[in-house]
Design a protein around this motif. Structure first.
Motif, PDB file in Angstrom:
ATOM      1  N   UNK A  63       0.835  -1.206   0.000  1.00  0.00           N
ATOM      2  CA  UNK A  63       0.000   0.000   0.000  1.00  0.00           C
ATOM      3  C   UNK A  63       0.866   1.250   0.000  1.00  0.00           C
ATOM      4  N   UNK A  64       1.926   1.234   0.819  1.00  0.00           N
ATOM      5  CA  UNK A  64       2.830   2.388   0.893  1.00  0.00           C
ATOM      6  C   UNK A  64       3.467   2.657  -0.467  1.00  0.00           C
ATOM      7  N   UNK A  65       3.877   1.582  -1.156  1.00  0.00           N
ATOM      8  CA  UNK A  65       4.512   1.758  -2.459  1.00  0.00           C
ATOM      9  C   UNK A  65       3.506   2.259  -3.503  1.00  0.00           C
ATOM     10  N   UNK A  66       2.288   1.713  -3.502  1.00  0.00           N
ATOM     11  CA  UNK A  66       1.304   2.082  -4.528  1.00  0.00           C
ATOM     12  C   UNK A  66       0.756   3.485  -4.317  1.00  0.00           C
ATOM     13  N   UNK A  67       0.527   3.848  -3.048  1.00  0.00           N
ATOM     14  CA  UNK A  67      -0.070   5.156  -2.767  1.00  0.00           C
ATOM     15  C   UNK A  67       0.965   6.239  -2.507  1.00  0.00           C
ATOM     16  N   UNK A  68       2.238   5.849  -2.362  1.00  0.00           N
ATOM     17  CA  UNK A  68       3.313   6.833  -2.184  1.00  0.00           C
ATOM     18  C   UNK A  68       3.243   7.594  -0.876  1.00  0.00           C
ATOM     19  N   UNK A  85      -1.839 -14.391   3.597  1.00  0.00           N
ATOM     20  CA  UNK A  85      -1.964 -13.000   3.180  1.00  0.00           C
ATOM     21  C   UNK A  85      -0.751 -12.556   2.373  1.00  0.00           C
ATOM     22  N   UNK A  86       0.446 -13.042   2.741  1.00  0.00           N
ATOM     23  CA  UNK A  86       1.630 -12.733   1.944  1.00  0.00           C
ATOM     24  C   UNK A  86       1.503 -13.262   0.528  1.00  0.00           C
ATOM     25  N   UNK A  87       0.957 -14.471   0.391  1.00  0.00           N
ATOM     26  CA  UNK A  87       0.740 -15.055  -0.942  1.00  0.00           C
ATOM     27  C   UNK A  87      -0.297 -14.246  -1.717  1.00  0.00           C
ATOM     28  N   UNK A  88      -1.360 -13.820  -1.055  1.00  0.00           N
ATOM     29  CA  UNK A  88      -2.394 -13.043  -1.725  1.00  0.00           C
ATOM     30  C   UNK A  88      -1.846 -11.717  -2.250  1.00  0.00           C
ATOM     31  N   UNK A  89      -1.047 -11.031  -1.427  1.00  0.00           N
ATOM     32  CA  UNK A  89      -0.464  -9.759  -1.863  1.00  0.00           C
ATOM     33  C   UNK A  89       0.426  -9.977  -3.075  1.00  0.00           C
ATOM     34  N   UNK A 109       0.539 -12.536  -5.307  1.00  0.00           N
ATOM     35  CA  UNK A 109      -0.018 -13.167  -6.507  1.00  0.00           C
ATOM     36  C   UNK A 109      -1.327 -12.548  -7.001  1.00  0.00           C
ATOM     37  N   UNK A 110      -2.134 -11.997  -6.099  1.00  0.00           N
ATOM     38  CA  UNK A 110      -3.430 -11.464  -6.511  1.00  0.00           C
ATOM     39  C   UNK A 110      -3.560  -9.957  -6.289  1.00  0.00           C
ATOM     40  N   UNK A 111      -2.716  -9.383  -5.441  1.00  0.00           N
ATOM     41  CA  UNK A 111      -2.832  -7.959  -5.124  1.00  0.00           C
ATOM     42  C   UNK A 111      -3.304  -7.749  -3.697  1.00  0.00           C
TER      43      UNK A 111
END
Length: 460
Positions: free
Chosen positions: A48-53, A172-176, A178-180
């Motif tokens: 989230x931090x990377x995507x939203x800056x 949850x790590x796998x979901x982030x 592989x799926x977002x």
């Protein structure tokens, strides 16, 4: 009369059943999902931090949003439990916090500023809905379990916070990866919605449970369980007067024993909220792991925390059965465990990843061993205001949910590392020990008349 004849009555005595353990199992499952909902933001935090800056300070405030509303909800949540009973209030709480968790998966569809604002708002709503959860756990355990089983029961439902990390962090790590990150929220929240429907089929007050037999009811009553907590009372029975919440809040806060337990929970929860918020980010940013690796690695200390949590309750009840006082039986695991949890500071002086994980595992094991606060609250709270006392206890714990993410965010932003953050967490463990050794003296159940008639212990 023969020996066989003399033994016959004893042989015919029915053994207590085990319905209470099905209640405990449900509490454990619900609390596991509860903590999975809380920790979704930590696993998704780096993405989230990377995507939203956003900066570390801004992320710290998003982490803390849950704590603000969770704190506000504690006293009203405790009152609702006392007023309407644990079964119905808790069911609505599960449904609402799960629905708000699912909604967080949609914030990525908005612009950056709007997305951050919505994420903050939804985390506030999750905290608000979860307000009755742990006071409800405490009330249900007090109603269903004898005193000599209560430490183990409270430790088991409390250890679900570690089990949640063991089970859900890798998922949850796998979901982030592989799926977002959005799918972390929708899937975990969906599980909770389903669970809210199961709750009403499993949870009942002891006297209302369709499968509870008289021998087990007699067993838990004889052992000190407060089975009539949610029953309608006789007109002449003494209860907490309507509108008396503020007066009893003041009385609880000026009782030395209760105040020490509440303060201790604040410092213990500082450790909890480091692991629930910044620990995965620490593994990624300070130790160079991927998000998937961090999700897997985070489960290892959590597994040790789960083992420590179960062991702490078992050890405490075992000491009680061996003849130690309730005070000694509760304090020995608490103090021992919290001193072990200060080993987190050693991470500042080692470089090998396996040593870092080992120190974190030892710290989390100690924190689990010492996290008997809910057992102490179930042991001490007057039955008429058990929900209110549990809410007040969790209010102090919720303060740590606010202060810990923000303080650590500022520390990282100003120093560029986690070193002082780990010192801060270790010092909090020491202060929890001080609270139990210096402020809390004897541990005993208060009668509501003690709060009505006796002067303030703190003032004295």
């Amino acid at each position: 009369m023969t020996a066989l004849d003399r033994a016959a009555p004893a042989a015919r005595t029915p053994k207590p059943g085990r319905v209470r353990y099905s209640i405990l199992a449900m509490l454990f499952i619900v609390t596991t999902v509860n903590y999975a909902d809380r920790s979704t933001i930590s696993i998704a935090g780096d993405a989230i931090q990377a995507e939203l800056g956003i900066s570390s300070v801004a992320l710290g405030y998003v982490f803390s949003a849950f704590g603000w509303s969770y704190l506000i909800a504690q006293i009203p949540g405790g009152w609702l439990l006392d007023r309407f009973g644990s079964r119905k209030v808790y069911c609505w709480a599960i449904f609402l916090w799960s629905a708000f968790t699912m909604a967080q998966g949609a914030v990525g569809n908005f612009s950056m500023g709007t997305a951050v604002g919505l994420l903050f708002l939804l985390r506030l709503l999750v905290g608000l809905a979860e307000g009755p959860s742990f006071p409800g756990n405490s009330r249900i355990v007090a109603a269903w379990f004898p005193t000599r089983e209560r430490g183990t029961a409270a430790a088991i439902f409390n250890s679900a916070q570690y089990f949640a990390t063991v089970v859900f962090s890798p998922i949850m790590g796998w979901l982030v990866t592989n799926l977002g990150w959005e799918h972390v929220f929708t899937i975990i929240g969906g599980i909770g919605v389903v669970l809210s429907l199961v709750w009403m089929k499993v949870i009942y007050a002891p006297r209302n449970h369709p499968r509870l037999k008289q021998p087990e009811l007699d067993h838990i009553i004889a052992g000190g369980a407060v089975v009539d907590m949610d029953q309608k009372r006789d007109p002449g029975e003494k209860t907490a007067p309507r509108g008396a919440n503020l007066r009893y809040l003041r009385k609880l806060l000026t009782n030395r024993m209760m105040l020490g337990v509440y303060i201790g929970q604040y410092f213990i929860n500082t450790l909890t909220w480091f692991f629930l918020t910044w620990f995965p980010v620490y593994l990624v940013q300070e130790r160079g792991m991927t998000i998937l690796e961090a999700g897997v690695v985070a489960s290892l200390p959590a597994l040790c925390g789960f083992a420590g949590g179960v062991l702490g309750g078992f050890l405490s009840d075992s000491l009680l059965r061996r003849g130690l006082s309730l005070t000694a039986a509760r304090k020995i695991p608490i103090v021992t465990g919290l001193l072990l949890s200060t080993s987190i500071v050693i991470c500042n002086y080692v470089d090998a990843s396996w040593l870092v994980i080992g120190c974190m595992a030892l710290s989390f094991f100690g924190k689990g061993l010492g996290a008997l606060g809910w057992a102490v609250v179930a042991d001490t709270s007057p039955k008429e205001i058990a929900g209110l006392s549990g809410g007040l206890f969790n209010t102090f714990g919720s303060l740590a949910a606010i202060t810990t993410p923000i303080i650590i965010g500022y520390i990282i932003n100003s120093t560029g590392s986690f070193e002082l953050a780990l010192v801060f967490v270790g010092a909090s463990a020491v202060m929890a020990v001080v609270s139990y050794l210096v402020i809390v003296r004897g541990i005993t159940r208060l009668d509501i008349s003690d709060l009505d008639d006796k002067p303030s212990a703190v003032a004295a």
